[in-house]
Design an enzyme around this catalytic site. Structure first.
Site, PDB file in Angstrom:
ATOM      1  N   LEU A   1      42.127  31.404  43.086  1.00  7.07           N
ATOM      2  CA  LEU A   1      41.930  29.955  43.122  1.00  7.07           C
ATOM      3  C   LEU A   1      43.228  29.208  42.872  1.00  7.07           C
ATOM      4  O   LEU A   1      43.526  28.218  43.539  1.00  7.07           O
ATOM      5  CB  LEU A   1      40.891  29.540  42.080  1.00  7.07           C
ATOM      6  CG  LEU A   1      39.459  29.954  42.400  1.00  7.07           C
ATOM      7  CD1 LEU A   1      38.544  29.621  41.231  1.00  7.07           C
ATOM      8  CD2 LEU A   1      38.976  29.265  43.662  1.00  7.07           C
ATOM      9  N   ALA A   2      44.022  29.680  41.905  1.00  5.10           N
ATOM     10  CA  ALA A   2      45.250  28.964  41.569  1.00  5.10           C
ATOM     11  C   ALA A   2      46.248  29.045  42.723  1.00  5.10           C
ATOM     12  O   ALA A   2      46.784  28.022  43.162  1.00  5.10           O
ATOM     13  CB  ALA A   2      45.856  29.543  40.288  1.00  5.10           C
ATOM     14  N   GLY A   3      46.479  30.241  43.240  1.00  6.01           N
ATOM     15  CA  GLY A   3      47.458  30.408  44.302  1.00  6.01           C
ATOM     16  C   GLY A   3      47.047  29.684  45.578  1.00  6.01           C
ATOM     17  O   GLY A   3      47.881  29.083  46.261  1.00  6.01           O
TER      18      GLY A   3
ATOM     19  N   HIS B   1      33.752  39.211  26.645  1.00  2.00           N
ATOM     20  CA  HIS B   1      32.532  38.490  27.034  1.00  2.00           C
ATOM     21  C   HIS B   1      31.332  39.137  26.362  1.00  2.00           C
ATOM     22  O   HIS B   1      31.227  40.360  26.334  1.00  2.00           O
ATOM     23  CB  HIS B   1      32.362  38.515  28.550  1.00  2.00           C
ATOM     24  CG  HIS B   1      31.367  37.510  29.050  1.00  2.00           C
ATOM     25  ND1 HIS B   1      30.013  37.684  28.912  1.00  2.00           N
ATOM     26  CD2 HIS B   1      31.539  36.317  29.661  1.00  2.00           C
ATOM     27  CE1 HIS B   1      29.393  36.629  29.437  1.00  2.00           C
ATOM     28  NE2 HIS B   1      30.283  35.787  29.894  1.00  2.00           N
TER      29      HIS B   1
ATOM     30  N   SER C   1      26.629  36.940  33.815  1.00  2.00           N
ATOM     31  CA  SER C   1      27.188  35.613  33.542  1.00  2.00           C
ATOM     32  C   SER C   1      26.470  34.895  32.408  1.00  2.00           C
ATOM     33  O   SER C   1      25.282  35.068  32.172  1.00  2.00           O
ATOM     34  CB  SER C   1      27.094  34.760  34.802  1.00  2.00           C
ATOM     35  OG  SER C   1      27.273  33.415  34.489  1.00  2.00           O
TER      36      SER C   1
ATOM     37  N   ARG D   1      31.639  31.992  23.241  1.00  2.00           N
ATOM     38  CA  ARG D   1      31.660  33.420  23.536  1.00  2.00           C
ATOM     39  C   ARG D   1      32.099  34.307  22.383  1.00  2.00           C
ATOM     40  O   ARG D   1      31.534  35.360  22.159  1.00  2.00           O
ATOM     41  CB  ARG D   1      32.624  33.649  24.681  1.00  2.00           C
ATOM     42  CG  ARG D   1      32.084  33.009  25.904  1.00  2.00           C
ATOM     43  CD  ARG D   1      32.850  33.423  27.089  1.00  2.00           C
ATOM     44  NE  ARG D   1      32.093  32.921  28.222  1.00  2.00           N
ATOM     45  CZ  ARG D   1      32.552  32.782  29.438  1.00  2.00           C
ATOM     46  NH1 ARG D   1      33.793  33.148  29.694  1.00  2.00           N
ATOM     47  NH2 ARG D   1      31.799  32.318  30.380  1.00  2.00           N
TER      48      ARG D   1
ATOM     49  N   HIS E   1      37.219  40.516  29.183  1.00  2.00           N
ATOM     50  CA  HIS E   1      36.850  39.620  30.266  1.00  2.00           C
ATOM     51  C   HIS E   1      37.950  38.662  30.734  1.00  2.00           C
ATOM     52  O   HIS E   1      38.035  38.319  31.906  1.00  2.00           O
ATOM     53  CB  HIS E   1      35.651  38.800  29.789  1.00  2.00           C
ATOM     54  CG  HIS E   1      35.111  37.825  30.771  1.00  2.00           C
ATOM     55  ND1 HIS E   1      34.651  38.206  32.008  1.00  2.00           N
ATOM     56  CD2 HIS E   1      34.955  36.474  30.724  1.00  2.00           C
ATOM     57  CE1 HIS E   1      34.227  37.133  32.665  1.00  2.00           C
ATOM     58  NE2 HIS E   1      34.420  36.077  31.918  1.00  2.00           N
TER      59      HIS E   1
ATOM     60  N   ARG F   1      38.493  30.816  25.487  1.00  2.00           N
ATOM     61  CA  ARG F   1      38.186  29.958  26.630  1.00  2.00           C
ATOM     62  C   ARG F   1      36.705  29.630  26.670  1.00  2.00           C
ATOM     63  O   ARG F   1      35.869  30.506  26.476  1.00  2.00           O
ATOM     64  CB  ARG F   1      38.561  30.667  27.923  1.00  2.00           C
ATOM     65  CG  ARG F   1      38.039  29.972  29.162  1.00  2.00           C
ATOM     66  CD  ARG F   1      38.530  30.612  30.427  1.00  2.00           C
ATOM     67  NE  ARG F   1      37.894  31.876  30.738  1.00  2.00           N
ATOM     68  CZ  ARG F   1      36.732  32.001  31.405  1.00  2.00           C
ATOM     69  NH1 ARG F   1      36.063  30.938  31.778  1.00  2.00           N
ATOM     70  NH2 ARG F   1      36.241  33.191  31.672  1.00  2.00           N
TER      71      ARG F   1
ATOM     72  N   SER G   1      37.695  28.016  33.352  1.00  2.00           N
ATOM     73  CA  SER G   1      38.837  28.698  33.953  1.00  2.00           C
ATOM     74  C   SER G   1      38.978  28.363  35.430  1.00  2.00           C
ATOM     75  O   SER G   1      40.071  28.088  35.921  1.00  2.00           O
ATOM     76  CB  SER G   1      38.683  30.206  33.783  1.00  2.00           C
ATOM     77  OG  SER G   1      39.636  30.848  34.570  1.00  2.00           O
TER      78      SER G   1
HETATM   79  C1  LIG Z   1      33.193  38.638  36.340  1.00  2.00           C
HETATM   80  C2  LIG Z   1      33.867  37.331  36.024  1.00  2.00           C
HETATM   81  C3  LIG Z   1      33.163  36.144  36.085  1.00  2.00           C
HETATM   82  C4  LIG Z   1      33.786  34.930  35.814  1.00  2.00           C
HETATM   83  N1  LIG Z   1      33.067  33.757  35.877  1.00  2.00           N
HETATM   84  C5  LIG Z   1      33.689  32.587  35.621  1.00  2.00           C
HETATM   85  C6  LIG Z   1      32.953  31.353  35.695  1.00  2.00           C
HETATM   86  O1  LIG Z   1      31.771  31.332  35.987  1.00  2.00           O
HETATM   87  N2  LIG Z   1      33.614  30.205  35.447  1.00  2.00           N
HETATM   88  C7  LIG Z   1      34.956  30.181  35.143  1.00  2.00           C
HETATM   89  O2  LIG Z   1      35.490  29.097  34.962  1.00  2.00           O
HETATM   90  N3  LIG Z   1      35.659  31.331  35.087  1.00  2.00           N
HETATM   91  C8  LIG Z   1      35.059  32.523  35.304  1.00  2.00           C
HETATM   92  N4  LIG Z   1      35.788  33.695  35.226  1.00  2.00           N
HETATM   93  C9  LIG Z   1      37.243  33.640  35.071  1.00  2.00           C
HETATM   94  C10 LIG Z   1      37.892  33.303  36.407  1.00  2.00           C
HETATM   95  O3  LIG Z   1      37.198  33.937  37.445  1.00  2.00           O
HETATM   96  C11 LIG Z   1      39.325  33.749  36.514  1.00  2.00           C
HETATM   97  O4  LIG Z   1      40.020  33.383  35.379  1.00  2.00           O
HETATM   98  C12 LIG Z   1      40.007  33.097  37.711  1.00  2.00           C
HETATM   99  O5  LIG Z   1      39.273  33.357  38.872  1.00  2.00           O
HETATM  100  C13 LIG Z   1      41.428  33.553  37.879  1.00  2.00           C
HETATM  101  O6  LIG Z   1      41.959  33.014  39.073  1.00  2.00           O
HETATM  102  P1  LIG Z   1      43.477  33.160  39.434  1.00  2.00           P
HETATM  103  O7  LIG Z   1      43.706  32.347  40.646  1.00  2.00           O
HETATM  104  O8  LIG Z   1      44.308  32.870  38.253  1.00  2.00           O
HETATM  105  O9  LIG Z   1      43.690  34.709  39.736  1.00  2.00           O
HETATM  106  P2  LIG Z   1      42.903  35.782  40.635  1.00  2.00           P
HETATM  107  O10 LIG Z   1      41.734  35.240  41.319  1.00  2.00           O
HETATM  108  O11 LIG Z   1      42.743  36.964  39.761  1.00  2.00           O
HETATM  109  O12 LIG Z   1      43.948  36.103  41.766  1.00  2.00           O
HETATM  110  C14 LIG Z   1      45.135  36.805  41.511  1.00  2.00           C
HETATM  111  C15 LIG Z   1      45.900  36.981  42.784  1.00  2.00           C
HETATM  112  O13 LIG Z   1      47.147  37.571  42.489  1.00  2.00           O
HETATM  113  C16 LIG Z   1      47.395  38.639  43.355  1.00  2.00           C
HETATM  114  N5  LIG Z   1      48.265  39.589  42.666  1.00  2.00           N
HETATM  115  C17 LIG Z   1      48.131  40.122  41.430  1.00  2.00           C
HETATM  116  N6  LIG Z   1      49.139  40.970  41.177  1.00  2.00           N
HETATM  117  C18 LIG Z   1      49.944  40.966  42.268  1.00  2.00           C
HETATM  118  C19 LIG Z   1      51.131  41.664  42.634  1.00  2.00           C
HETATM  119  N7  LIG Z   1      51.734  42.528  41.826  1.00  2.00           N
HETATM  120  N8  LIG Z   1      51.650  41.426  43.866  1.00  2.00           N
HETATM  121  C20 LIG Z   1      51.057  40.573  44.726  1.00  2.00           C
HETATM  122  N9  LIG Z   1      49.939  39.896  44.420  1.00  2.00           N
HETATM  123  C21 LIG Z   1      49.390  40.083  43.222  1.00  2.00           C
HETATM  124  C22 LIG Z   1      46.030  39.169  43.712  1.00  2.00           C
HETATM  125  O14 LIG Z   1      46.081  39.855  44.930  1.00  2.00           O
HETATM  126  C23 LIG Z   1      45.223  37.888  43.792  1.00  2.00           C
HETATM  127  O15 LIG Z   1      45.349  37.323  45.076  1.00  2.00           O
HETATM  128  C24 LIG Z   1      35.154  34.922  35.462  1.00  2.00           C
HETATM  129  C25 LIG Z   1      35.860  36.117  35.392  1.00  2.00           C
HETATM  130  C26 LIG Z   1      35.221  37.324  35.629  1.00  2.00           C
HETATM  131  C27 LIG Z   1      35.962  38.604  35.422  1.00  2.00           C
END
Ligand SMILES: Cc1cc2nc3c(=O)[nH]c(=O)nc-3n(C[C@H](O)[C@H](O)[C@H](O)COP(=O)(O)OP(=O)(O)OC[C@H]3O[C@@H](n4cnc5c(N)ncnc54)[C@H](O)[C@@H]3O)c2cc1C
Ligand code: SF4
Ligand code: SF4
Ligand code: FES
Lengths: 290, 668
Positions: B13-15, B237, B251, B298, B366, B414, B419
């Site tokens: 989501l962030a990227g 979690h 969840s 949590r 988690h 958190r 998140s």
């Molecule tokens: C099961 C589960 C349920 C969740 N439910 C919720 C919820 O309901 N509400 C909420 O707010 N949060 C929730 N969270 C937390 C939330 O999902 C995450 O914190 C959030 O999605 C993280 O997003 P992000 O963009 O930071 O990273 P990610 O979505 O983890 O993306 C990371 C990216 O980095 C890339 N990457 C990593 N390492 C490398 C590397 N070495 N080289 C190249 N690329 C790399 C990956 O390929 C990926 O594209 C949940 C988490 C889990 C585990």
């Protein structure tokens, strides 16, 4: 490609420990190379799925006859059937390996578990395939809402619960490709990068080839999803045009294999029927507007 | 050709929100990811995303309260200006995602439906079935595909980010990454770089996270000189389904929709759960926390479940720890509509229908609250200065961190559904900061010296070749397993200094062993073995930050719980004595905050292979820290004493300091 985890050493596990699981894998060292079979022995543990089996194989990297081999390459991500990474052909059926539970597989076919790569995509190595064409199809149908931009413009148009309940199932497509692998009309397109051909040139040649091939049930369904969105539908004509062109909906022979294998139970045949109607209307409209 | 080029590492989501926003602003983006971005870990998020809304507003809610809940839930370790800005952006984030086509659940009248999540009293959480993360990610993925088709975005999927490229001044001028099929190592010059690589759950072996969440990218930045902050804050979690390859999340929305947690009062009662009458059931969360019930934050729910199993011996099963999470009192149709996705997961992996039989669950690692230290510019009104170059910038100039891999939004714990918000918010809000940075820093991705790019590639090629040649005898998969075991035992729900100390020693040894791995594949095509070995080696710096940070923090805060340093409940019956105890309690609380209400900041010292820790003040200038008293005996008296002190402090402050300016940034 992740590590195996420790065996729970409860007594039940201990008793079953002796039991070995025979796993036959169709391997291939690289694109265009000859595939070959290898057989592995994996100690059986409670609650195993095909992912944990592959993790054990990665850790041992040894065939039944004690030959040291390179670990099997494969793809996985979420391990809970929501990312679409881990598709392969298991005992002859295309499906996600994370939800393929060993107990269940053994029940249906006790002697061995057979793992093969998907059949409609070019093999990169072993069970890993290149599904670029699948994503390319999403671009072909312009699978997005053409918003003006990402500034704050207030909420979107109000939508009924009924419309949400219609769209949500389609929106769960995780691009796993099961529907494509099972489809008799979806034929493999495999090109090889030529000597001296740049990555960009190769990608362009690939895209052109993909453009001519069948677009696939998943993309037809996405087109219907966005045509049913208040702003998404402004591109409906362009989507219909794409679905009416070469590799479009007319290729579909209505075999319905796709819907039978979709792990997300997406109503693909309903989408295909809708797309059929919608492209026909579009053609008629085009005819009269000529 | 676009004036600027940015590399984004990670397409969660962030990227993706950053990529989309940058493309809108006309910046060219190279997007690098281990996996097709549509498969990123964000896809796993189930429950929802928070924002105050028209309905909660009429019940007295507003952005400030969302901000307050977030810092209170985070035990005040969050930096307040970024959190405030995020809370005020939240409703706009939901509106945007709605416009992008996210099929949020609707009310009968067609408005976005909301549910309640932990740590708040308001129904702020918007959701799309039980796959909210998937739906949000897809909407962003679609916009990025649109920009890709227009030519501004180039995707490099199945590429592993290996290191930032830094020039002599230390500034980040691009990245080195490796194609995971051809094994080609290549330099990507850029005006600025965003790392949005998510969490580091794999350091614990099994967690609720995807296999991509190995922390390697953050660790590589850390080892290159970016600081790592608050590593010890790892959220466990409360409710996951134990499994041999993964601990699958159940969840919080299961409780949000009315799920009740209980155990039989009689240890390991052999009766089927539905045959156990209410009077023989121990709804321990509801009993201990009448106000929040099953929706306590949590960290608290986790410890309660842990405690009921470990210390009270009330686990449902004798040889495996678990408690019931019960939805069977809710109508099937309702469950299918609101929780279908997650109930299917349970059914698929456990072979039992949770609509008929209560689920068995136990806590699991988690989320990483800590991450790469990142800066911000505080605005006059206590939020963030839009477009300021330092927003989200790490210690390496030109290198930014966003999403779960940053550290400042979630403090010590958190809140659920915050998140997804922080990820999308940072991508949207902070991307313009990169443009200001690129403009003020001068130079361009086009004129990064070739020699710099070449030497960066060469360094990585050397590492790669040496691993392939490696003459060691260690199996990377088995080392990972050992690492996961020791981390899970020593640095999750309950932490003890002797265990942490011995874990540090074990992890040091494992780190040395990981340098002597033997690869069973020494080939140069799609070698997953060598990619894993690198990721494994890079887990150690983060594991060490977690352990050392936890060891040195002798207190309880949010997810970090040390039983040897808990604050006592009040014992006196006599009101005057009780009052005196409460005064003492508050003194101790203040004293503890003076010492530990600090960000842990780690610097990597390559010569010793150890992190060096220091401590930094937290900006708590907007909402003064107050005790978190969920469930403590005597909470009312403590609260009374505390509010009196707070009132006193406030009147003193307004006497001496008419402008409430504490804006001389608390961060140094
Ligand atoms: C099961 C589960 C349920 C969740 N439910 C919720 C919820 O309901 N509400 C909420 O707010 N949060 C929730 N969270 C937390 C939330 O999902 C995450 O914190 C959030 O999605 C993280 O997003 P992000 O963009 O930071 O990273 P990610 O979505 O983890 O993306 C990371 C990216 O980095 C890339 N990457 C990593 N390492 C490398 C590397 N070495 N080289 C190249 N690329 C790399 C990956 O390929 C990926 O594209 C949940 C988490 C889990 C585990
Ligand atoms: S219905 Fe069409 S898309 Fe589906 S399997 Fe048959 S031919 Fe393929
Ligand atoms: S439609 Fe179903 S089978 Fe096809 S890609 Fe989507 S989820 Fe997979
Ligand atoms: S690993 Fe994600 S679908 Fe199987």
């Amino acid at each position: 490609m992740i590590a195996p985890e420790s065996n729970p050493t409860s007594s039940a596990a201990g008793a079953r420990q002796a039991q070995m699981l025979k796993v036959r894998v169709l391997r291939q060292d690289g694109p265009g190379q000859e595939p070959y079979w290898q057989l592995f022995d994996v100690p059986r543990e409670p609650d195993m799925n095909v992912i944990s089996v592959l993790q054990r194989i990665a850790a041992i990297s040894e065939t039944v006859d004690g030959k040291k081999v390179a670990p099997v390459a494969w793809d996985c991500g979420c391990l809970e059937e929501v990312c679409g990474s881990c598709t392969m052909v298991i005992n002859g059926k295309v499906r996600q390996s994370c939800t393929a539970l060993v107990d269940k597989l053994v029940e249906d076919q006790p002697d061995e578990i057979v793992l093969e790569p998907m059949r409609k995509f070019p093999v990169i190595r072993d069970l890993l395939v290149d599904r670029g064409r699948l994503f390319h199809a999403l671009e072909r149908v312009k699978g997005w809402v053409p918003v003006d931009g990402y500034y704050d413009m207030g909420p979107g148009e109000r939508q009924s619960r009924q419309q949400q309940e219609q769209n949500y199932p389609l929106s769960q497509c995780m691009s796993c490709g099961c529907c494509l692998d099972a489809c008799p009309q979806y034929l493999k397109i495999e090109l090889e990068q030529e000597d001296g051909e740049s990555d960009e040139a190769f990608a362009a040649r690939q895209a052109a080839a993909y453009d001519k091939g069948f677009i696939g049930a998943h993309a037809i369904s996405q087109a219907m999803l966005f045509n049913n969105h208040p702003v998404g539908k402004t591109l409906a004509d362009q989507r219909n045009e794409e679905l009416s062109s070469a590799g479009g909906i007319q290729v579909c022979g209505n075999a319905q294999n796709c819907v039978a294998v979709c792990p997300k139970e997406i109503p693909l045949t309903r989408s295909i029927a809708r797309a059929g109607r919608s492209t026909t209307l579009y053609q008629l409209k085009k005819f009269f507007e000529r | 050709m676009s004036a600027h080029r940015v590399v984004v590492v990670g397409g969660g989501l962030a990227g993706l929100s950053a990529t989309m926003k940058l493309a809108e602003l006309g910046v060219a983006v190279d997007l690098i990811s281990l996996t097709p971005v549509k498969r990123s870990h964000s896809v796993c998020a189930q429950g929802g995303i928070n924002a105050c809304n028209d309905q909660t507003r009429q019940l007295g809610d507003n952005e400030w309260k969302h901000f307050d809940d977030t810092v209170y839930g985070g035990d005040f370790l969050n930096h307040q200006p970024p959190v405030k800005e995020m809370a005020y952006w939240a409703p706009k984030v939901i509106d945007l995602m709605d416009r992008l086509g996210v099929p949020f659940n609707r009310t009968g009248e067609g408005f976005i439906d909301r549910r309640r999540f932990g740590g708040t009293l308001y129904k702020r959480t918007a959701f799309a079935g039980a796959t909210t993360g998937q739906q949000l990610l897809y909407a962003l993925d679609e916009q990025v595909r649109r920009r890709e088709s227009e030519g501004l975005v180039r995707k490099f999927e199945f590429w592993d980010f290996l290191a930032p490229i830094q020039d002599d001044s230390g500034r980040c001028r691009g990245v080195v990454a490796q194609d995971m099929s051809s094994m080609e190592i290549r330099a990507f010059p850029a005006d600025a770089v965003i790392v949005a690589s998510g969490g580091c759950g794999l350091v614990y072996g099994r967690s609720t996270m995807s296999v991509f969440c190995n922390g390697s990218a953050a660790s590589r930045c850390f080892q290159a000189g970016a600081d790592y902050a608050n590593g010890e804050f790892i959220q466990v979690h409360p409710t996951a389904i134990p499994g041999s390859d993964k601990l699958r999340l159940m969840s919080e929305s299961a409780r949000g929709e009315g799920g009740r947690v209980w155990v039989p009062r009689k240890p390991q009662d052999a009766r089927a759960p539905k045959d156990i009458p209410d009077s023989d059931r121990f709804y321990f969360l509801e009993e201990h926390f009448p106000e929040y019930g099953n929706l306590v934050p949590r960290d608290i729910a986790t410890r309660e479940i842990f405690d009921v199993c470990v210390n009270e011996g009330l686990s449902v099963e004798p040889d495996r720890m678990c408690v019931y999470l019960d939805l069977t009192h809710i109508e099937r149709r309702e469950l299918d509509r609101k929780l279908g996705g997650i109930l299917e997961i349970y059914e698929k992996f456990q072979g039992v229908d949770p609509r008929d039989v209560p689920m068995k669950i136990f806590p699991a690692v988690h989320y990483s609250m800590g991450g790469l230290w990142a800066d911000y510019a505080r605005s006059a009104d206590g939020g963030l200065e839009p477009g300021a170059p330092q927003n989200q910038m790490t210690r390496i100039p030109g290198l930014y961190a966003m999403g779960e891999c940053d550290y400042h939004y979630h403090g010590a714990n958190r809140l659920g559904a915050n998140s997804l918000l922080s990820c999308i918010f940072t991508g949207l809000f902070a991307s313009p900061s990169l443009i200001s940075y690129a403009q003020s820093a001068g130079g361009s991705y086009r004129d990064v010296p070739a020699s710099l790019l070449e030497s960066a590639v060469k360094a990585q090629q050397t590492r790669h070749d040496e691993l392939l040649k490696g003459t060691g005898d260690e199996n990377p998969y088995l080392i990972h397993q050992e690492l996961g075991d020791v981390m899970t035992r020593s640095a999750t729900v309950v932490r003890r200094n002797d265990q942490l100390q011995s874990a540090i020693e074990t992890v040091d040894e494992l780190h040395q062993r990981a340098k002597r791995v033997h690869l069973s594949d020494s080939g140069s095509w799609t070698n997953q073995n060598v990619i894993f070995a690198k990721a494994l080696q890079d887990m150690f710096p983060l594991a060490k930050c977690i352990l050392k940070g936890a060891l040195q923090r002798d207190e309880c805060r949010g997810a970090h719980f040390k039983p040897d340093f808990t604050k006592p409940s009040l014992t006196a019956e006599d009101p005057a004595e009780r009052r005196r105890q409460a005064e003492q309690w508050c003194d101790a609380f203040e004293e503890n905050n003076r010492k530990y209400l600090k960000t842990t900041v780690a610097k990597w010292d390559a010569s010793s292979d150890q992190p060096q820790l220091s401590y930094e003040d937290v900006d708590t200038s907007l909402i003064p820290p107050r005790p978190r008293l969920y469930g403590l005996v005597g909470a009312e008296v403590i609260e009374e004493v505390w509010s009196e002190r707070a009132a006193r402090r406030q009147s003193e402050a307004s006497d001496t300091q008419p402008s409430t300016s504490s804006s001389s940034d608390a961060k140094v």
